[in-house]
Design an enzyme around this catalytic site. Structure first.
Site, PDB file in Angstrom:
ATOM      1  N   CYS A 153       0.830  -1.205   0.000  1.00  0.00           N
ATOM      2  CA  CYS A 153       0.000   0.000   0.000  1.00  0.00           C
ATOM      3  C   CYS A 153       0.869   1.261   0.000  1.00  0.00           C
ATOM      4  O   CYS A 153       0.578   2.227  -0.717  1.00  0.00           O
ATOM      5  CB  CYS A 153      -0.944  -0.004   1.192  1.00  0.00           C
ATOM      6  SG  CYS A 153      -0.114  -0.189   2.804  1.00  0.00           S
ATOM      7  N   HIS A 180       1.799   5.264   9.604  1.00  0.00           N
ATOM      8  CA  HIS A 180       0.944   4.145   9.179  1.00  0.00           C
ATOM      9  C   HIS A 180       0.055   3.667  10.319  1.00  0.00           C
ATOM     10  O   HIS A 180       0.514   3.480  11.447  1.00  0.00           O
ATOM     11  CB  HIS A 180       1.837   2.990   8.699  1.00  0.00           C
ATOM     12  CG  HIS A 180       1.163   2.035   7.779  1.00  0.00           C
ATOM     13  ND1 HIS A 180       0.166   1.176   8.197  1.00  0.00           N
ATOM     14  CD2 HIS A 180       1.339   1.791   6.460  1.00  0.00           C
ATOM     15  CE1 HIS A 180      -0.237   0.452   7.166  1.00  0.00           C
ATOM     16  NE2 HIS A 180       0.462   0.804   6.105  1.00  0.00           N
TER      17      HIS A 180
END
Length: 330
Positions: A153, A180
């Protein structure tokens, strides 16, 4: 009407379920998800699709039938097989390998052994023939390839951005930190996880750690190999992450000029000039959404840019995009 790309999901965890949710919205008419395989019970698969702590309730009825799950108007055959090669997938164009375990040729090839034409892995894998990032190196994706990785991602957020900036401004060297959200690889209470920092309770601390994006960037954009270094800080939120990139441009630039590049990039790169927070970006389909208010150029010429990305939803949309284009080649 062109024949639709038939997809099977192997692994119905966070990415597998998010792929199905995104696809059910109707934005990929050229894709048909027809099968799900997971080692969890059928009841668990149906429940976790219908009720989701991040994305809410599934927009449609979810029920089980013998050998199948019905999600809204879609009936998908449902199997519970640990070894995918034992199934008959001869009607499948693309297996989306979403178990997180396809890091060997033997495991990644099980979909092919079952009769499917191609395998798309939802994460980094040394077993893949090619690592693709839409908007960065997808022009090199070959129809003859059979096992491909969709990278990570974070790499999907970073690589198209770096390519756009390098083509317009030039990048000498840079540093990216991904801020994150926590993931299933971290414990909810302190517990051994190899890396001592990652063994700490995910929802209680910010955790400095590593990211695969650094090595994947060299693979995806080899012309820039060694120029972008990467690190990560896991933070106690359940969804939406960010990239904070600082780089030395190859020529002098201004903040408005950098923002013009970000706003004109298009494709998988979105942008906003509003004062948004992470929860505002939930379920955004772009690979990265640049926050132009955060762009800055220092007196010494360093450039800083900041972008949001829904690390589950955006990545799942790229899985569908790649499956739609790559899987259509027969």
């Amino acid at each position: 009407m062109a024949e639709r790309v038939r997809v099977a999901l192997n692994g119905f965890g966070r990415i597998g379920r998010t792929v199905l949710r995104a696809w059910a919205g109707g934005a990929w008419p050229g894709v048909e998800i027809v099968a799900i395989n997971d080692i969890a019970s059928a009841e668990d698969c149906a429940y976790l699709l219908e009720y989701d702590s991040v994305f809410g309730r599934f927009p449609g009825a979810v029920r089980l039938e013998p050998g199948a799950m019905v999600a809204g108007p879609h009936r998908l055959r449902l199997t519970r097989e640990a070894d995918l090669s034992r199934l008959d997938l001869s009607d499948i164009d693309v297996v989306m390998e979403c178990t997180g375990r396809a890091d060997t040729v033997e495991v990644s090839g099980r979909g092919l052994a079952a009769g499917a034409r191609r395998v798309l892995i939802s994460g980094p894998s040394e077993a893949a023939e090619f690592t693709v990032v839409l908007g960065a190196n997808d022009a090199a994706l070959d129809a003859h390839m059979r096992v491909v990785s969709n990278a990570s991602c974070t790499t999907n957020a970073l690589a198209p951005l770096v390519k756009a900036l390098h083509e317009s401004i030039g990048i000498g060297t840079g540093w990216m930190t991904t801020i994150h959200c926590y993931t299933g690889s971290q414990p909810t209470v302190d517990a051994p996880r190899g890396d001592p920092a990652r063994s700490r309770a995910a929802a209680l601390s910010m955790v400095p750690t590593t990211t695969s994006a650094g090595r994947l960037m060299d693979r995806v954009l080899p012309d820039l190999a060694g120029r972008i270094s990467c690190a990560a800080v896991r933070v106690p939120v359940a969804s939406v992450s960010a990239i904070d990139l600082t780089f030395q441009p190859l020529r002098a630039v201004t903040t408005p000029e950098v923002n013009a590049v970000l706003q004109g990039a298009g494709g998988v790169i979105g942008w906003t000039d509003r004062p948004l927070v992470s929860s505002d970006l939930r379920a955004r389909a772009e690979s990265v959404i640049m926050a132009t208010r955060e762009t800055a150029v220092t007196g010494g010429g360093l450039v800083r840019v900041f972008g949001w990305y829904d690390n589950e939803w955006g990545f799942s949309c790229r899985m569908l995009d790649v499956a739609a284009s790559w899987g259509a080649h027969r």
